[in-house]
Design an enzyme around this catalytic site. Structure first.
Site, PDB file in Angstrom:
ATOM      1  N   SER A 168       1.719  -9.549  -0.669  1.00 58.46           N
ATOM      2  CA  SER A 168       1.391  -8.227  -0.603  1.00 58.46           C
ATOM      3  C   SER A 168       1.620  -7.607   0.571  1.00 58.46           C
ATOM      4  CB  SER A 168       0.234  -7.864  -1.076  1.00 58.46           C
ATOM      5  OG  SER A 168      -0.921  -8.714  -0.479  1.00 58.46           O
TER       6      SER A 168
ATOM      7  N   LYS B 253       0.822  -1.201  -0.006  1.00 53.36           N
ATOM      8  CA  LYS B 253       0.175  -0.115   0.078  1.00 53.36           C
ATOM      9  C   LYS B 253       0.736   1.364  -0.077  1.00 53.36           C
ATOM     10  CE  LYS B 253      -4.125  -1.948   0.061  1.00 53.36           C
ATOM     11  NZ  LYS B 253      -5.195  -1.807  -1.018  1.00 53.36           N
TER      12      LYS B 253
ATOM     13  N   GLU C 183     -10.060   5.290   2.994  1.00 52.33           N
ATOM     14  CA  GLU C 183     -10.813   4.436   3.366  1.00 52.33           C
ATOM     15  C   GLU C 183      -9.927   3.244   3.958  1.00 52.33           C
ATOM     16  OE1 GLU C 183     -10.095   4.498   0.145  1.00 52.33           O
ATOM     17  OE2 GLU C 183      -9.490   2.683  -0.223  1.00 52.33           O
TER      18      GLU C 183
END
Lengths: 259, 396
Positions: free
Chosen positions: B376, B87, B109
């Site tokens: 990830s 991210k 969010e």
């Protein structure tokens, strides 16, 4: 060309919004008749959506109540079919793109025309995406209502030039819901619109009192009120008819004297 | 006319309130300007390298390869990035862009909390205010990440509307953006939402496949045969796929969260169970009922618990360029435990979905074939929830 122009033929228009099926469709039908009799010039009928991203908490909750009560697009269509026999003022559906798209855009819009609906408001369909629905609306004689916001600025002329039915002026930033003060000066918006279009303009978002309705309608051709009415329905449920019709009468009075 | 650059085949677009249109147009202009601005790129690369710890490692998982007895398995270690997930790649890009645009406040969010933590981190670094919207249910599932965000100076707003999960957090962040546009940038966390987000976020995440390509060419002298990544909105997957899209020999496989199974209603596998729709600013595939009401989806993974998928994935699915496969909670939890025991790497439960499918696929491939799994994120945040899933009640 729909009948929406009629809504603006009796001075400044008062346009209430309610969510269909909140608390049930019988109440919705009674409210529509009652509001029309009390002087509403056009009524926005909300088809509930699970995730109404342009709505504040009051209308979000109404959507949820209606869906939990088992309301569907088909049930709303049958209600309007019956209602149209007695209610003659212009009616528009207000819902979200996915409700129309998933029903089949053509099937939905054709059905609206058959029902005698006059227009469609889709707050998540801006100018850039209107080709998805507008050609169908034109084909079946419905107005796809254009929205103009305080942030529209250089986009106003482009939107207004192609607008039909009426132009929905969003009074202020944010989502729907009552505001104690609306600080936006609507005049520059209406002036910019008037340069390119004669389509009537109604102001919505945040209006809840007769004074606010007067102030907003004075700068446009009408005022739209949703949350303040939906709040009454939340409070009184199936007994909402008397307070809602009284409110509509008061609001129409407030804007009528302007013209 | 729909903006042609906003589409991936029929998918994408800008289905948003008029109030937000100029904000998206302004964002697109700024992005198009800065993405070719050498100073911006230099500054972003410095942040990615010195602050986030890029390039991330491409690790040869020898034990897993031996154990599964098929393809040679490499792990792309996005879990080793600062803040523990991919991210940060996107967030550093967007925060820097927002700063250049004169914005002073970031909103975001978050589902699992990884994107919220990354945004709170970038906001702290760049002296910006930060508000993160998180489904009430997720604030409970991911309590540790809520604390991390607060520690970093962000305000966390629990969202109670709708299903109180990721989709509701997105809706609430969009609502907040319409309230306050002037000083605020909506730092969207995935390749979804209205244009330009799906393109911009993909570009910021494409560093993953750019590195995989280079690292594998250095190690093996050739391209991989398959690249696997988990898909919620799909940002780590599109990042892992992007620089291989034009190499037809590379299989691109997105692993969706099937929850309790695609034949149940408790699933979040959008491509397996959804249909075409329009929601959250985009046309794409969504889990929905016959009237277009968005379905309350479910997955053990808060980060994949989303009823839609990014428009570029929908397009790659349509043209058959990428495959999308469902992976259940149970399979993901087994893979979570397997990778921990086999390689000593605790993957995020999201990433474990990709590991789970690799465990099925690798044995069917030849030993001379190369398979890359993008890890990830790291799985520390999931330990308590997985323990609970296995019937062990531990406190964080």
């Amino acid at each position: 060309m729909s009948n929406i122009a009629q809504a603006f033929a009796h001075g400044k228009a008062f346009i209430p919004f309610i969510t269909c099926g909140d608390p049930d469709l019988d109440t919705t039908a009674a409210l529509v008749k009652g509001m029309a009799d009390a002087g509403a010039d056009l009524i926005e009928l909300g088809i509930p959506f699970s995730d109404p991203t342009a709505e504040g908490p009051v209308i979000q909750e109404a959507n949820l109540r209606a869906l939990q009560g088992g309301v569907t697009t088909d049930k709303i269509i049958s209600m309007v079919r019956t209602l149209r026999k007695t209610v003659k003022i212009p009616l528009v559906f207000m819902t979200y793109a996915n409700v129309v798209f998933s029903y089949g855009s053509e099937r939905f819009i054709r059905t609206c025309a058959e029902l005698g609906m006059d227009g469609l408001i889709l707050p998540d369909v801006p100018y850039e995406e209107k080709e998805e629905f507008r050609p169908l609306c034109q084909q079946y004689g419905l107005d796809l209502i254009s929205m103009i916001a305080p942030t529209s600025e250089d986009r106003i002329a482009m939107i207004a030039r192609e607008a039909s039915g009426f132009i929905y002026i969003v009074s202020s930033l944010g989502v729907t819901g009552e505001r104690s003060q609306i600080s936006t000066d609507i005049n520059p918006l209406t002036e910019a619109i008037r340069k390119v279009s004669q389509t009537p303009c109604a102001v919505g978002f945040g209006i809840s009192t007769p004074e606010q309705a007067r102030t907003m309608a004075a700068q446009a051709d009408g005022a739209i009120v949703g949350s303040a009415i939906v709040r009454q329905i939340a409070r009184y449920g199936k007994d909402a008819l008397p307070p809602v019709t009284e409110f509509v009468r008061e609001m129409k009075q407030a804007v009528r004297s302007l013209s | 006319m729909s903006h042609p650059q906003s589409r991936f085949g029929i998918h994408g677009g800008q289905y948003i309130p008029e109030t937000l249109m100029n904000a998206c147009i302004e964002l697109e202009k700024a992005y198009n300007y800065y993405k070719v601005d050498p100073d911006f790129q230099r500054e972003l690369n410095e942040l990615l390298n010195d602050y986030a710890g890029r390039p991330s490692r491409l690790y040869y998982a020898a034990k897993m390869t031996r154990d599964l007895g098929g393809a040679k398995i490499y792990l792309k270690r996005e879990d080793l990035n600062h803040t523990g997930a991919h991210k940060i790649n996107n967030v550093l890009g967007q925060a820097l862009l927002a700063k250049k645009m004169g914005k002073t406040r970031l909103i975001a969010e978050t589902g699992a909390g990884q994107h919220g933590v990354a945004t709170a981190t970038a906001a702290a670094l760049m002296d910006m205010a930060c508000v993160v919207f998180m489904g009430q249910e997720d604030t409970v599932r991911q309590a540790l990440n809520v604390y991390r965000m607060r520690l970093l100076g962000a305000t966390v707003v629990p969202v109670t509307s709708g299903t109180a999960t990721l989709k509701d957090a997105v809706s609430e962040a969009m609502r907040e953006w319409t309230r306050r546009i002037d000083d605020t940038h909506y730092c969207l966390g995935s390749v979804m939402g209205p244009h330009p987000f799906p393109t911009m976020v993909r570009d910021f995440q494409a560093v993953i496949s750019q590195e995989i390509r280079q690292q594998l060419l250095e190690r093996e002298g050739r391209l991989p045969d398959a690249v696997l990544a988990c898909v919620g909105g799909g940002s780590n997957a599109i990042g892992s796929f992007y620089h291989f899209i034009n190499d037809p020999t590379v299989r691109l496989i997105g692993c969706e969260a099937a929850g309790r199974g695609v034949d149940t209603t408790e699933t979040a596998a959008t491509i397996a169970t959804g249909r075409l729709g329009i929601f959250h600013g985009m046309k794409s595939y969504f889990c929905q009922d016959q009237y277009g009401q968005i379905a309350p989806v479910y997955s053990i993974s808060a980060g994949l618990d989303y009823p839609g998928v990014g428009p570029e994935h929908a397009y790659l699915h349509d043209i058959g360029r990428a495959e999308y496969v469902p992976v259940t909670d149970e399979e993901a939890v087994e893979a979570f435990e397997y990778l921990s025991r086999t390689e000593g790497i605790i993957p995020a439960i999201e990433s474990a979905h990709a590991v789970a499918y690799a465990m099925k696929l690798a044995p069917k491939m030849r030993p001379d074939q190369l398979l890359v799994i993008t890890i990830s994120g790291r799985g520390d945040k999931d330990c308590a929830a997985i323990a609970r899933y296995r019937g062990e009640d531990i406190h964080e």
